[in-house]
Every structure is written in C-alpha cells, then in structure tokens.
Design a protein around this motif. Sequence first.
Motif, PDB file in Angstrom:
ATOM      1  N   LYS A 110      41.315  88.635  17.375  1.00  0.00           N
ATOM      2  CA  LYS A 110      40.949  87.360  16.773  1.00  0.00           C
ATOM      3  C   LYS A 110      40.633  87.558  15.296  1.00  0.00           C
ATOM      4  O   LYS A 110      39.966  88.523  14.914  1.00  0.00           O
ATOM      5  CB  LYS A 110      39.749  86.739  17.488  1.00  0.00           C
ATOM      6  CG  LYS A 110      40.051  86.225  18.898  1.00  0.00           C
ATOM      7  CD  LYS A 110      38.831  85.595  19.541  1.00  0.00           C
ATOM      8  CE  LYS A 110      39.153  85.037  20.913  1.00  0.00           C
ATOM      9  NZ  LYS A 110      39.980  83.811  20.843  1.00  0.00           N
ATOM     10  N   ASN A 121      43.055  82.612  13.744  1.00  0.00           N
ATOM     11  CA  ASN A 121      44.286  83.129  14.346  1.00  0.00           C
ATOM     12  C   ASN A 121      43.919  84.044  15.501  1.00  0.00           C
ATOM     13  O   ASN A 121      42.838  84.650  15.507  1.00  0.00           O
ATOM     14  CB  ASN A 121      45.116  83.908  13.314  1.00  0.00           C
ATOM     15  CG  ASN A 121      46.491  84.289  13.837  1.00  0.00           C
ATOM     16  OD1 ASN A 121      47.030  83.630  14.730  1.00  0.00           O
ATOM     17  ND2 ASN A 121      47.071  85.349  13.293  1.00  0.00           N
ATOM     18  N   GLU A 122      44.796  84.131  16.481  1.00  0.00           N
ATOM     19  CA  GLU A 122      44.603  85.091  17.561  1.00  0.00           C
ATOM     20  C   GLU A 122      45.948  85.611  18.038  1.00  0.00           C
ATOM     21  O   GLU A 122      46.952  84.894  18.013  1.00  0.00           O
ATOM     22  CB  GLU A 122      43.803  84.501  18.716  1.00  0.00           C
ATOM     23  CG  GLU A 122      44.465  83.404  19.490  1.00  0.00           C
ATOM     24  CD  GLU A 122      43.624  82.965  20.677  1.00  0.00           C
ATOM     25  OE1 GLU A 122      42.403  83.191  20.679  1.00  0.00           O
ATOM     26  OE2 GLU A 122      44.213  82.398  21.621  1.00  0.00           O
ATOM     27  N   ILE A 123      45.955  86.869  18.408  1.00  0.00           N
ATOM     28  CA  ILE A 123      47.169  87.528  18.895  1.00  0.00           C
ATOM     29  C   ILE A 123      46.870  88.056  20.288  1.00  0.00           C
ATOM     30  O   ILE A 123      45.948  88.855  20.462  1.00  0.00           O
ATOM     31  CB  ILE A 123      47.606  88.675  17.962  1.00  0.00           C
ATOM     32  CG1 ILE A 123      47.864  88.148  16.561  1.00  0.00           C
ATOM     33  CG2 ILE A 123      48.849  89.350  18.497  1.00  0.00           C
ATOM     34  CD1 ILE A 123      46.681  88.248  15.626  1.00  0.00           C
ATOM     35  N   ARG A 157      50.103  85.543  11.578  1.00  0.00           N
ATOM     36  CA  ARG A 157      51.081  85.286  12.630  1.00  0.00           C
ATOM     37  C   ARG A 157      50.432  85.445  13.998  1.00  0.00           C
ATOM     38  O   ARG A 157      49.636  86.363  14.220  1.00  0.00           O
ATOM     39  CB  ARG A 157      52.277  86.229  12.510  1.00  0.00           C
ATOM     40  CG  ARG A 157      53.097  86.021  11.243  1.00  0.00           C
ATOM     41  CD  ARG A 157      54.205  87.057  11.114  1.00  0.00           C
ATOM     42  NE  ARG A 157      55.112  87.038  12.263  1.00  0.00           N
ATOM     43  CZ  ARG A 157      56.168  87.845  12.382  1.00  0.00           C
ATOM     44  NH1 ARG A 157      56.436  88.734  11.431  1.00  0.00           N
ATOM     45  NH2 ARG A 157      56.945  87.770  13.448  1.00  0.00           N
ATOM     46  N   SER A 158      50.792  84.573  14.931  1.00  0.00           N
ATOM     47  CA  SER A 158      50.172  84.600  16.262  1.00  0.00           C
ATOM     48  C   SER A 158      50.941  85.466  17.247  1.00  0.00           C
ATOM     49  O   SER A 158      50.513  85.612  18.395  1.00  0.00           O
ATOM     50  CB  SER A 158      50.058  83.174  16.812  1.00  0.00           C
ATOM     51  OG  SER A 158      51.343  82.563  16.878  1.00  0.00           O
TER      52      SER A 158
END
Length: 361
Positions: A110, A121-123, A157-158
């Motif tokens: 996060k 944003n979170e990946i 970018r997610s």
Amino acid sequence: MAPSIRPKYSRVPKEKFASYFAPLSSQPYIEPVPRNGLGPHHSPRSIAWNPLGSLVATGSDKTLRVWNPEKNNVRFSTELKGHSAPVEKVAFNPVKDAELCSVSSDGVAKLWDVRTKACVNEIKGLGSAHTLAWAPDGSSLLVGNRNGELFQISPTRSAIVSTHPQPVETNQMAFCWSGEKVFLPTGDGKIRILSYPELEPVLHVNHTVKPGESTEFMLKGHTAPCLTAELSPTGKYLATGGADSIIALFDTKDWICQRTITRLVGPVNSISFTFDGSYVVGGCAEGMGSQPLFFLSQVRNDADAPIGSRLEVTHTETGEHVHTFKIKGPCEAVAWAPTRYCLAYSDDGSLRIVGVDADRK
C-alpha cells in the motif's frame, strides 16, 4: 503538523559521543489502549524515518502509525489502517517526504499519503510479502516474499511491473545509491549483487568453475541465512546481518569483509548507520531463551560473551565502543534518523527515540 526542518547536524567525534548522549533520555511513543482493554498490541516490527527526519513511521499487526518525533503524545500521530494481516515492512519514498509504502503478509503493498491519511495506491498478488526497498530516485520499489519471489512495483501503477523468481530464499535487500545495483541477502548466507531493474548478476568470478556451476560472484560472510543488508550513507561499507548472530562489513571497493560484529545474540534482522556513516547498529529479534533481545554491538573481530539488554554504539572505522544505551527488553527494529544523531528503536513492545531535544515534548 511536522516540526520545522533543521539543518543536518555536524559530526560528533567518537571521543565526545558519550558526553553528547549522557544527558539525554529516551522518549516513549505509546499506542492508545482500547477502551475494552482488548485488541492487538502494536509492537513495532519495522521503523522508518522520512527523508527529512521530521516523521517516523512504525508498522506491526494490521496498523501503521506515523509519529512526530518532537511530540510523543499519541494525539500528534497519524494512524493508517487497511491491511488484513501483520505489517512486515514500512519505508518512506526517499524523494517524497509524505509518501509511505507498507507491505504485509496479506500479499498487498500500500502507498500512503501521510498528510491526508489516504491510501493512494495498492498492489495485490505479492504472496507472503516481508521485504521492501525503494529505488533511490523513488520511481519504483522491490518487494520480496517468503517464497523467494521478487516483484518490481511502481508507486503509480496498481499492477505488478515485473516478477523475478529467485533460485534461493531472499531477504531484506538494499540499493546502491546510484540505483543501478541491488544487494540481495539469501537463505544460503550469501549476498548477491544484481543489476537493476534487470536483476542480473553484475560481477563474475575470474577463475574456472566446474561445468554447470554459476560464475556469479557473491559475497560470503555468514554461516547461516543472511537476513538483511544496509549500505552506509557514504557508500563505503555494505553491512549484512545473518541468522548466525553476525554482522559483516564489506568494503564496497574491493568487496572484502573488513570487520565482523560477533557479540550479538539471535538473528540479526535490522541494521542502521548514522547519517554520516560513522556509527553502525544492528538489531536482533530473538535472544537467549525465548525472549527477543536487541543489541548495537562492537564492530570488531572477537567472540566475547553477549553483552545483555543494552544498545552498544560502535565507531565503524576503528571498532571502538563509544556509548551504551540501556533497554528494557524485546526489540525488533532500529533506525538512526537521516539528518541527525537521533535513534529510534522498539523496546518492550513500544517505539522509543533518544536524541530528541529535551525542550521539545
């Protein structure tokens, strides 16, 4: 609000280090207790300063908290919630003072704006993530999980940018200051030196190897898994910590191990240098018996008995012990401020900081 920015402190010579810290006491930064007395105890697993040294973040359980180091009352802190599993690592963007990244064993990274408390944003899909490092220019990050996979991610970018399975378990990595190389501790006790973002070996041995063997040059300084790496601010030394209770200091010019720290007890999970590179620290999450102990140990080659529940500060160039801080008990993380002689560490389940001005509460 964060305190006003002050210029970087001048160096304190080793002869005056003890007298500099003698009149200072550590300040506790204590989490609020739930009204019903129940709920998880926020024992910091990771500590990170922002680039200006005006904020310090802690992470554990499912919560992050960002503190104003000059004001230890919890009402001056910021709580960030969103992870569904323990937070394993937190780190500020090295070029953005209010952007914080956290990774958790829930497989999510996060990105936070600590000014608005918003997750920007979170990946997802990172597995049991436990390591995190920003590239020096703040444009990308590396995340590692317990299956040995490395992920390159972007703060904007997610989706995962690229995935790099590794042949051996990997642990907390560190970038060189140009961002062109990354130092990767491994489960077999070695440290790989890889290019970035390609993550290919940079150096190779200049002697003949057996057919099928790799020619990759790796640093060898541990007899057990290497758990963490930290590059000094001057770039002169790479410090590595292992499950063998040793910290090794490698000269980054010739890649020779110049000194080892051998008075620690338990796996070395964290290492930190002062802003000028003059002093080094190392943290152990476990110690004698079942209780974690934490030590800042002398940089010298010896096999003395462990020193107990104290923080020992050492001059990196000479190996001289310069000062001792007393601690109460379990400690898992430590971090020197990036702009001054101010030490943040976890002690007995709470964040403590020593070096904050006595007249700033």
